[in-house]
Design an enzyme around this catalytic site. Structure first.
Site, PDB file in Angstrom:
ATOM      1  N   ASP A 122       3.834  -4.969  -7.437  1.00  0.00           N
ATOM      2  CA  ASP A 122       3.200  -3.704  -7.027  1.00  0.00           C
ATOM      3  C   ASP A 122       3.727  -2.533  -7.839  1.00  0.00           C
ATOM      4  OD1 ASP A 122       5.504  -4.592  -5.402  1.00  0.00           O
ATOM      5  OD2 ASP A 122       5.438  -2.563  -4.606  1.00  0.00           O
ATOM      6  N   ASN A 123       4.764  -2.762  -8.637  1.00  0.00           N
ATOM      7  CA  ASN A 123       5.306  -1.706  -9.482  1.00  0.00           C
ATOM      8  C   ASN A 123       4.983  -1.956 -10.952  1.00  0.00           C
ATOM      9  OD1 ASN A 123       6.361  -0.403  -7.256  1.00  0.00           O
ATOM     10  ND2 ASN A 123       8.380  -1.327  -7.461  1.00  0.00           N
ATOM     11  N   LYS A 183       4.020  11.679  -3.597  1.00  0.00           N
ATOM     12  CA  LYS A 183       4.961  10.716  -3.027  1.00  0.00           C
ATOM     13  C   LYS A 183       5.856  11.486  -2.063  1.00  0.00           C
ATOM     14  CE  LYS A 183       8.081   7.215  -4.986  1.00  0.00           C
ATOM     15  NZ  LYS A 183       8.375   6.554  -6.269  1.00  0.00           N
ATOM     16  N   ARG A 195      -2.478  -1.342  -9.944  1.00  0.00           N
ATOM     17  CA  ARG A 195      -1.294  -2.173 -10.165  1.00  0.00           C
ATOM     18  C   ARG A 195      -1.698  -3.638 -10.158  1.00  0.00           C
ATOM     19  NH1 ARG A 195       2.683   1.058  -6.960  1.00  0.00           N
ATOM     20  NH2 ARG A 195       1.620   3.018  -6.560  1.00  0.00           N
ATOM     21  N   ASP A 233       9.351   5.971   7.323  1.00  0.00           N
ATOM     22  CA  ASP A 233       9.070   7.302   7.874  1.00  0.00           C
ATOM     23  C   ASP A 233       8.069   8.086   7.034  1.00  0.00           C
ATOM     24  OD1 ASP A 233      10.550   7.946   5.654  1.00  0.00           O
ATOM     25  OD2 ASP A 233      12.227   8.843   6.747  1.00  0.00           O
ATOM     26  N   GLY A 283       0.824  -1.221   0.000  1.00  0.00           N
ATOM     27  CA  GLY A 283       0.000   0.000   0.000  1.00  0.00           C
ATOM     28  C   GLY A 283       0.845   1.253   0.000  1.00  0.00           C
ATOM     29  N   ARG A 291       2.780  13.375  -8.786  1.00  0.00           N
ATOM     30  CA  ARG A 291       2.835  12.449  -9.918  1.00  0.00           C
ATOM     31  C   ARG A 291       1.472  12.382 -10.589  1.00  0.00           C
ATOM     32  NH1 ARG A 291       5.330   6.661  -8.542  1.00  0.00           N
ATOM     33  NH2 ARG A 291       3.395   6.166  -7.491  1.00  0.00           N
ATOM     34  N   GLY A 307       2.565   3.697   1.505  1.00  0.00           N
ATOM     35  CA  GLY A 307       3.140   3.965   2.823  1.00  0.00           C
ATOM     36  C   GLY A 307       3.582   5.408   2.976  1.00  0.00           C
ATOM     37  N   ARG A 308       3.914   6.021   1.838  1.00  0.00           N
ATOM     38  CA  ARG A 308       4.362   7.422   1.890  1.00  0.00           C
ATOM     39  C   ARG A 308       3.776   8.209   0.726  1.00  0.00           C
ATOM     40  NH1 ARG A 308      10.472   7.567  -0.503  1.00  0.00           N
ATOM     41  NH2 ARG A 308      10.297   5.811  -1.925  1.00  0.00           N
TER      42      ARG A 308
END
Ligand code: AMP
Ligand code: MG
Length: 476
Positions: free
Chosen positions: A254-255, A115, A185, A127, A92, A178, A94-95
């Site tokens: 996932d990419n 992002k 995905r 983080d 998922g 982006r 995350g950032r």
């Protein structure tokens, strides 16, 4: 009387509304001292956004996700994925955050996504942040890919946040905005598929069909048609990567997009000397995602996509597997056809040259490139200029005998690609506060086929001492 530009940004939330199970309402972290580093004005215009307004503090607030239109519904998207072959059930954003969907000047729906916008419930140990260097890197390479005519997510802006990001050393944080035709995905389908909720899976597939392959809705079996469409789009995409020497570096499921756009510019790089074993990523010690492996990795990923879709393809599991297998077998011929068509263009071969002749010629060329380790990109430009190294003479005389169209070659073989040494040089300067080398490299890359005076060094291969130890880093 001048008319004030329309600064209303309308952000739709179709994804969040149609797929609430995998859309988590979330907000961007406040950027203490936002500074716009780079703005893609042509893309802004394409999206109907006023570049002048985007440079204002409200505009920059949108680009870091802290000042959104009142009805915006930013979400973190859930997805799973196979990372280097290992199954991870919950990855998922995350950032990252999906701010919402825009309708561009051509009427197409485009995701506006951030992002580096802070931790989300998908952050695991991370983080939630990104540093300036990697975000400028994604900007540069994605825009270079776009200029090369290769389907890709786009970069609208990079804003420095004024926040310190702790990596090996303290770095300044940044947020990349982006733009993508969607962020669906293979891993999105795996996430829903693994949860075993067929109804949600059907809604996700219908959403994907409606956004990317509306024709599939008319097919006898729309979900099989979706699989076929994604296979065709990815076969074409990976062929284009191979033709320009692009190494994605982290082809986890996932990419890999459903749209067929290149996504997630992490440890990617362009190959200098031709070598199928080329790998740049520091974490890919086995070479799983090496240049020459990309077509087979794509097939593997698409098989994971097919698995996730099985329940929709047919009620009978064996029948579903049979149909999906037939579809997956189409990848190899479609990839080969796209690659050969591209190679024919790179070599300036006309329609009168038979496929059999072209196949033999290109296979022999690949063998020579491999044994001679010549710079892949400049080889084709030099060939057009009649500069041929001795080991290629015999091959070149066969090629010349086919009356290649030299002008056509110059229109499809790039002079300028984001060579690693140039990218690193531009990012090092940008990180130290000087954006000039970045801006200048971007000018070269924005017109990759157009050889210009003053840009000679951008066309040159890396200095001898650079290439061998060059590594790229993931998740930075
Ligand atoms: P990537 O390598 O960028 O494709 O990311 C793989 C996964 O790791 C995704 O779920 C990302 O959201 C997550 N991720 C990467 N970097 C960070 C970070 N600094 N903080 C939180 N999550 C991250
Ligand atoms: Mg990713």
């Amino acid at each position: 009387m001048s008319i004030a530009p329309d600064t209303t940004v309308v952000l739709g939330h179709r994804f969040a509304a149609e797929l609430p199970e995998i859309a988590l309402r979330w907000q961007a972290e406040v950027a203490p001292d936002p500074r716009l580093l780079v703005l893609n004005e042509p893309l802004a215009a394409e999206l109907g956004m006023d570049p002048g307004w985007l440079r204002s503090s409200d505009g920059v607030g949108l680009l870091v996700g802290t000042r959104l239109p009142a009805d915006a519904e930013p979400v973190a998207q859930g997805y799973a994925g196979h990372q280097f072959g290992g199954w991870v059930p919950r990855l998922g954003d995350g950032r990252a955050l999906l701010l919402g969907e825009l309708v561009d000047a051509g009427g197409q729906t485009r995701d506006l996504h951030l992002k580096g916008s802070g931790r989300t419930p998908f952050a695991r140990g991370g983080d939630g942040l990104a540093a300036i260097g990697p975000m400028l890197r994604e900007y540069l390479i994605s825009e270079a890919m776009h200029a090369l005519g290769i389907p890709t997510t786009r970069s609208l802006s990079v804003v420095a946040t004024g926040r310190v990001v702790q990596r090996d050393t303290p770095l300044e944080g940044a947020v990349l905005a982006r733009v993508a035709s969607s962020h669906l995905r293979v891993g999105t389908f795996q996430y829903v598929g693994a949860a075993g909720q067929l109804e949600v899976l059907r809604r996700l597939a219908d959403h994907a069909i409606s956004r990317h392959y509306p024709g599939a809705a008319e097919a006898d079996n729309p979900y099989l048609a979706l699989l076929d469409s994604v296979i065709a789009a990815q076969a074409d995409l990976v062929a284009q990567w191979m033709l320009v020497g692009f190494v994605h570096g982290v082809m986890n499921t996932d990419n890999m997009t459903i749209s067929g756009e290149t996504i997630d510019y992490g440890p990617c790089a362009f190959m200098d000397a031709f070598d199928p074993k080329t790998v740049f990523s520091s974490i890919d010690s086995w070479g799983r995602y090496a240049y020459g492996n990309q077509p087979s990795v794509a097939t593997w990923n698409l098989a994971r996509f097919a698995e996730a879709l099985l329940g929709l393809i047919a009620e009978d599991q064996d029948r579903a597997v049979e149909l999906a297998t037939e579809s997956l077998q189409q990848f190899a011929p479609q990839y080969s056809a796209a690659w050969l068509a591209g190679m024919r263009r790179k070599l300036g071969l006309g329609h009168d040259v038979e496929d059999g002749t072209a196949v033999q010629l290109t296979e022999d060329l690949v063998e020579l490139l491999d044994s001679e380790r010549v710079d892949y990109t400049s080889f084709f430009r030099r060939l057009a200029d009649g500069v041929i190294a001795p080991p290629f003479e015999a091959w070149a005389s066969r090629w010349r005998g086919l009356s290649p169209d030299i002008d056509a070659m110059r229109r499809v073989n790039p002079v300028y690609i984001p060579r690693n040494h140039l990218v690193e040089e531009a990012l090092a300067a940008a990180t130290a506060g000087d954006l000039e080398p970045f801006t200048r490299l971007l000018v070269a890359l924005n017109s990759p086929y157009d050889e210009r005076a003053g840009f000679e060094r951008y066309a040159e291969p890396a200095p001898e001492d650079f290439g061998r130890c060059f590594q790229t880093f993931c998740g930075t």
